[in-house]
Design an enzyme around this catalytic site. Structure first.
Site, PDB file in Angstrom:
ATOM      1  N   LYS A  22       0.845  -1.209   0.000  1.00  0.00           N
ATOM      2  CA  LYS A  22       0.000   0.000   0.000  1.00  0.00           C
ATOM      3  C   LYS A  22       0.875   1.253   0.000  1.00  0.00           C
ATOM      4  O   LYS A  22       0.662   2.177  -0.785  1.00  0.00           O
ATOM      5  CB  LYS A  22      -0.888   0.016   1.232  1.00  0.00           C
ATOM      6  CG  LYS A  22      -1.530   1.368   1.546  1.00  0.00           C
ATOM      7  CD  LYS A  22      -2.356   1.372   2.805  1.00  0.00           C
ATOM      8  CE  LYS A  22      -1.597   1.591   4.069  1.00  0.00           C
ATOM      9  NZ  LYS A  22      -1.292   2.995   4.404  1.00  0.00           N
ATOM     10  N   ASN A  23       1.904   1.252   0.859  1.00  0.00           N
ATOM     11  CA  ASN A  23       2.703   2.472   1.047  1.00  0.00           C
ATOM     12  C   ASN A  23       3.704   2.706  -0.067  1.00  0.00           C
ATOM     13  O   ASN A  23       4.370   3.732  -0.099  1.00  0.00           O
ATOM     14  CB  ASN A  23       3.399   2.443   2.414  1.00  0.00           C
ATOM     15  CG  ASN A  23       2.383   2.621   3.533  1.00  0.00           C
ATOM     16  OD1 ASN A  23       1.213   2.916   3.282  1.00  0.00           O
ATOM     17  ND2 ASN A  23       2.814   2.417   4.760  1.00  0.00           N
ATOM     18  N   CYS A 115      -4.629  12.545  12.642  1.00  0.00           N
ATOM     19  CA  CYS A 115      -5.367  11.279  12.673  1.00  0.00           C
ATOM     20  C   CYS A 115      -5.117  10.680  14.056  1.00  0.00           C
ATOM     21  O   CYS A 115      -4.361  11.213  14.860  1.00  0.00           O
ATOM     22  CB  CYS A 115      -4.886  10.343  11.574  1.00  0.00           C
ATOM     23  SG  CYS A 115      -3.217   9.806  11.813  1.00  0.00           S
ATOM     24  N   ARG A 120      -0.076  14.978  12.401  1.00  0.00           N
ATOM     25  CA  ARG A 120       0.618  14.593  11.158  1.00  0.00           C
ATOM     26  C   ARG A 120       1.057  15.865  10.416  1.00  0.00           C
ATOM     27  O   ARG A 120       0.478  16.265   9.435  1.00  0.00           O
ATOM     28  CB  ARG A 120      -0.302  13.728  10.292  1.00  0.00           C
ATOM     29  CG  ARG A 120      -0.871  12.495  10.982  1.00  0.00           C
ATOM     30  CD  ARG A 120       0.164  11.482  11.406  1.00  0.00           C
ATOM     31  NE  ARG A 120       0.811  10.816  10.301  1.00  0.00           N
ATOM     32  CZ  ARG A 120       0.337   9.739   9.694  1.00  0.00           C
ATOM     33  NH1 ARG A 120      -0.813   9.242  10.063  1.00  0.00           N
ATOM     34  NH2 ARG A 120       0.995   9.171   8.706  1.00  0.00           N
ATOM     35  N   ASP A 306       4.941   0.800  12.065  1.00  0.00           N
ATOM     36  CA  ASP A 306       3.724   0.159  11.558  1.00  0.00           C
ATOM     37  C   ASP A 306       3.572  -1.286  12.030  1.00  0.00           C
ATOM     38  O   ASP A 306       2.552  -1.907  11.748  1.00  0.00           O
ATOM     39  CB  ASP A 306       3.689   0.204  10.030  1.00  0.00           C
ATOM     40  CG  ASP A 306       3.529   1.620   9.518  1.00  0.00           C
ATOM     41  OD1 ASP A 306       3.726   1.845   8.322  1.00  0.00           O
ATOM     42  OD2 ASP A 306       3.226   2.506  10.340  1.00  0.00           O
ATOM     43  N   ARG A 398      -8.591  -0.396   4.787  1.00  0.00           N
ATOM     44  CA  ARG A 398      -7.758   0.623   4.143  1.00  0.00           C
ATOM     45  C   ARG A 398      -6.409   0.050   3.732  1.00  0.00           C
ATOM     46  O   ARG A 398      -5.800   0.499   2.773  1.00  0.00           O
ATOM     47  CB  ARG A 398      -7.525   1.809   5.092  1.00  0.00           C
ATOM     48  CG  ARG A 398      -8.754   2.661   5.358  1.00  0.00           C
ATOM     49  CD  ARG A 398      -8.386   3.862   6.170  1.00  0.00           C
ATOM     50  NE  ARG A 398      -7.164   4.427   5.648  1.00  0.00           N
ATOM     51  CZ  ARG A 398      -6.259   5.088   6.377  1.00  0.00           C
ATOM     52  NH1 ARG A 398      -6.475   5.277   7.656  1.00  0.00           N
ATOM     53  NH2 ARG A 398      -5.177   5.580   5.832  1.00  0.00           N
TER      54      ARG A 398
HETATM   55  C1  EPZ Z   1       4.429   7.058   6.241  1.00  0.00           C
HETATM   56  O1  EPZ Z   1       3.655   8.122   6.769  1.00  0.00           O
HETATM   57  C2  EPZ Z   1       3.514   5.843   6.200  1.00  0.00           C
HETATM   58  N1  EPZ Z   1       2.358   6.106   5.353  1.00  0.00           N
HETATM   59  C3  EPZ Z   1       3.033   5.501   7.618  1.00  0.00           C
HETATM   60  O2  EPZ Z   1       2.278   4.281   7.522  1.00  0.00           O
HETATM   61  C4  EPZ Z   1       4.260   5.235   8.487  1.00  0.00           C
HETATM   62  O3  EPZ Z   1       3.830   4.978   9.812  1.00  0.00           O
HETATM   63  C5  EPZ Z   1       5.186   6.464   8.466  1.00  0.00           C
HETATM   64  O4  EPZ Z   1       5.548   6.780   7.099  1.00  0.00           O
HETATM   65  C6  EPZ Z   1       6.471   6.237   9.244  1.00  0.00           C
HETATM   66  O5  EPZ Z   1       7.156   5.153   8.718  1.00  0.00           O
HETATM   67  C7  EPZ Z   1       2.492   6.009   4.008  1.00  0.00           C
HETATM   68  O6  EPZ Z   1       3.563   5.725   3.494  1.00  0.00           O
HETATM   69  C8  EPZ Z   1       1.247   6.238   3.200  1.00  0.00           C
HETATM   70  P1  EPZ Z   1       6.463  10.486   8.214  1.00  0.00           P
HETATM   71  P2  EPZ Z   1       4.233   9.638   6.716  1.00  0.00           P
HETATM   72  O7  EPZ Z   1       6.350  11.769   7.485  1.00  0.00           O
HETATM   73  O8  EPZ Z   1       5.127   9.815   5.579  1.00  0.00           O
HETATM   74  C9  EPZ Z   1       7.037  13.712  11.620  1.00  0.00           C
HETATM   75  C10 EPZ Z   1       0.422   2.898   7.833  1.00  0.00           C
HETATM   76  O9  EPZ Z   1       0.004   2.374   8.878  1.00  0.00           O
HETATM   77  N2  EPZ Z   1       6.910  14.693  10.541  1.00  0.00           N
HETATM   78  O10 EPZ Z   1       7.592   9.577   7.885  1.00  0.00           O
HETATM   79  O11 EPZ Z   1       3.073  10.558   6.874  1.00  0.00           O
HETATM   80  C11 EPZ Z   1       5.751  12.940  11.861  1.00  0.00           C
HETATM   81  O12 EPZ Z   1       4.897  13.645  12.750  1.00  0.00           O
HETATM   82  C12 EPZ Z   1       0.873   4.337   7.842  1.00  0.00           C
HETATM   83  O13 EPZ Z   1       0.547   2.301   6.732  1.00  0.00           O
HETATM   84  C13 EPZ Z   1       7.184  16.030  10.801  1.00  0.00           C
HETATM   85  O14 EPZ Z   1       7.543  16.403  11.916  1.00  0.00           O
HETATM   86  O15 EPZ Z   1       5.097   9.687   8.060  1.00  0.00           O
HETATM   87  C14 EPZ Z   1       6.247  11.640  12.461  1.00  0.00           C
HETATM   88  O16 EPZ Z   1       6.462  11.828  13.844  1.00  0.00           O
HETATM   89  C15 EPZ Z   1       0.596   5.027   9.179  1.00  0.00           C
HETATM   90  N3  EPZ Z   1       7.052  16.942   9.787  1.00  0.00           N
HETATM   91  C16 EPZ Z   1       7.586  11.404  11.760  1.00  0.00           C
HETATM   92  O17 EPZ Z   1       7.974  12.704  11.228  1.00  0.00           O
HETATM   93  C17 EPZ Z   1       6.691  16.579   8.514  1.00  0.00           C
HETATM   94  O18 EPZ Z   1       6.607  17.448   7.623  1.00  0.00           O
HETATM   95  C18 EPZ Z   1       7.535  10.417  10.620  1.00  0.00           C
HETATM   96  O19 EPZ Z   1       6.456  10.797   9.793  1.00  0.00           O
HETATM   97  C19 EPZ Z   1       6.411  15.215   8.268  1.00  0.00           C
HETATM   98  C20 EPZ Z   1       6.541  14.290   9.289  1.00  0.00           C
END
Ligand code: EPZ
Length: 421
Positions: A22-23, A115, A120, A306, A398
């Site tokens: 999915k990701n 969420c 996020r 995850d 999802r």
């Molecule tokens: C991706 O989300 C995945 N989703 C998530 O999987 C996964 O948990 C996450 O990466 C971490 O591995 C998809 O790929 C669709 P991040 P993403 O930006 O990219 C902070 C699932 O269950 N952050 O890597 O949105 C954020 O708050 C989903 O399949 C900032 O501070 O996550 C978090 O603490 C859930 N500023 C950390 O970084 C930003 O601009 C990692 O978030 C962006 C993120």
């Protein structure tokens, strides 16, 4: 809202075919916006999140055909605005921002909002795109970007919780069609980011350092169409592996991406689970006691956030005290209160839980809250006494393709009860 009715006690035995990731599929579908030519993407899992992404592409003007796991898409963009009522359904749709700016020179995408797993933010996405030259404002809850010609530069994408996966995707996609060279320091190295980079290269992009924290992108004017097959889903595979471990089963996970699962498989072995890597997949079984464990989530190749909820479910019946520390989304513990409803003995501290294993969970109605929390509750129901009802299973639909059918086929007593509400 549908629910699952699960009768615990059966071991999972047999073969499960792991679906496409999915990701990986979501950003790759977004990347097709970078070219007007047709892209053919194979092994796209049939999930509600994928359907939402295809809706968004169609809203922007794409011709989309999706059949038997293959998406044929041709992006003749007639519109650069992605509205709230589409984006709010799936926060990952934010990854259309970079390609839209690169292709159209402008974009208006609703802020994804938070969420249940926590805030996020997208500050790193925005600052990265601004460094490429995009003018970005937040207007009435929308990210409004005017791009013009983007220009390559050096960008650091490390945030307070490590690198950002979708932030790396957005900036990398925009950089592919920027003028000059872009260096992304602190890039996320998740296999799904690597898969996106390989797809972009198949479209003609010039990217080096793929799979590392330092990506170098030589911008080019045009990208062409491509035919590509997505990697399989390491989190789905990990979830079924935990199911085999918890139920003392014996599962063959066909097409499991073993090379992307090192940290999870190592931890399972430490818990007394037998892991056999075979030619076309992975065999997971358990005959002896399930040992308690300690995990700390971190960016890839560390232990994936995850998989945290699924390991919490496993810890509830392990021998001894387990400790789970969540460093990526510190509030990602919505599953804990529901696991306690099944009799689990858990202490929730700041961003960690201490779980004291018990002999057996006891079935009860529980509520799914997010994708991986729902998976944890299904796993717990497989080993709980009597019956467990998992409500609001739209969360699980999802991210897991036909999970009830796959579980049924390997011996689980699980039934989906449809409801009109
Ligand atoms: C991706 O989300 C995945 N989703 C998530 O999987 C996964 O948990 C996450 O990466 C971490 O591995 C998809 O790929 C669709 P991040 P993403 O930006 O990219 C902070 C699932 O269950 N952050 O890597 O949105 C954020 O708050 C989903 O399949 C900032 O501070 O996550 C978090 O603490 C859930 N500023 C950390 O970084 C930003 O601009 C990692 O978030 C962006 C993120």
């Amino acid at each position: 809202m549908d629910k699952f009715v699960i009768k615990g006690g059966n071991p999972l035995i047999g073969k499960v075919t792991i679906s496409g990731s999915k990701n990986s599929a979501l950003p790759i579908l977004a990347a097709t916006l970078l070219t007007p030519e047709e892209c053919i993407i194979h092994r796209v899992p049939d999930l509600s999140d994928i359907r939402y992404m295809l809706e968004i592409l169609k809203f922007l003007g794409a011709q989309v055909h999706y059949e038997k796991g293959t998406v044929r898409v041709k992006n003749k963009i007639i519109n650069w605005i992605a509205p709230y009522d589409l984006v709010r359904k799936m926060r990952a749709s934010i990854c259309i921002l970079g390609p839209l700016i690169a292709r159209c020179g402008k974009a208006r995408v609703s802020l994804p909002g938070g969420c249940v797993i926590g805030d996020r933010p997208i500050d790193l996405h925005i600052s990265g795109l601004q460094k490429l030259g995009a003018n970005i404002d937040i207007i009435k809850g929308d990210v409004v970007a005017q791009g013009g010609q983007l220009r390559g530069t050096t960008i650091n994408l490390r945030g307070p919780y490590g690198s950002t996966v979708l932030g790396t995707d957005n900036v990398m996609m925009a950089a592919c069609r920027s003028e000059g060279t872009t260096i992304i320091e602190g890039a996320a190295c998740e296999p799904e980011v690597e898969d996106l980079a390989k797809f972009l290269v198949s479209m003609g992009a010039k990217i080096s350092g793929i799979g590392s924290q330092r990506l170098i992108i030589e911008g080019i004017k045009e990208l062409h169409g491509s035919e590509y097959t997505i990697i399989t889903d390491r989190i789905e595979a990990g979830t079924f592996a935990v199911g085999a471990a918890m139920t003392k089963g014996d599962l063959f996970l066909e097409q499991a991406p073993v090379n992307h699962m090192t940290s999870v498989l190592e931890k399972l072995r430490d818990c007394g689970v037998t892991i056999q890597v075979e030619e076309k997949g992975l065999r997971v079984s358990r005959s002896g006691p399930l040992k308690a464990f300690e995990i700390e989530t971190s960016s890839y190749p560390g232990f994936p956030t995850d998989m945290q909820a699924q390991f919490c479910a496993m810890a509830t019946i392990a021998c001894g005290k387990s400790k789970v520390v969540e460093n990526i989304f510190p509030n990602r513990f919505m599953h804990i209160s529901e696991l306690k409803r099944l009799g689990a003995n858990i202490e929730l501290l700041k961003n960690e839980v201490h779980i004291y294993g018990i002999e057996r969970l006891s079935g009860a109605p529980v509520m799914a809250s997010d994708l991986r929390a729902s998976a944890a509750l299904v796993l717990a129901g497989l080993v709980a006494d009597n019956t467990t009802e998992v409500h609001r299973v739209y969360h699980i639909d999802r991210g897991y393709e036909k999970i009830d059918e796959k579980l049924l086929a390997v011996g689980a007593m699980i039934k989906r009860v449809y409801s009109k509400t």
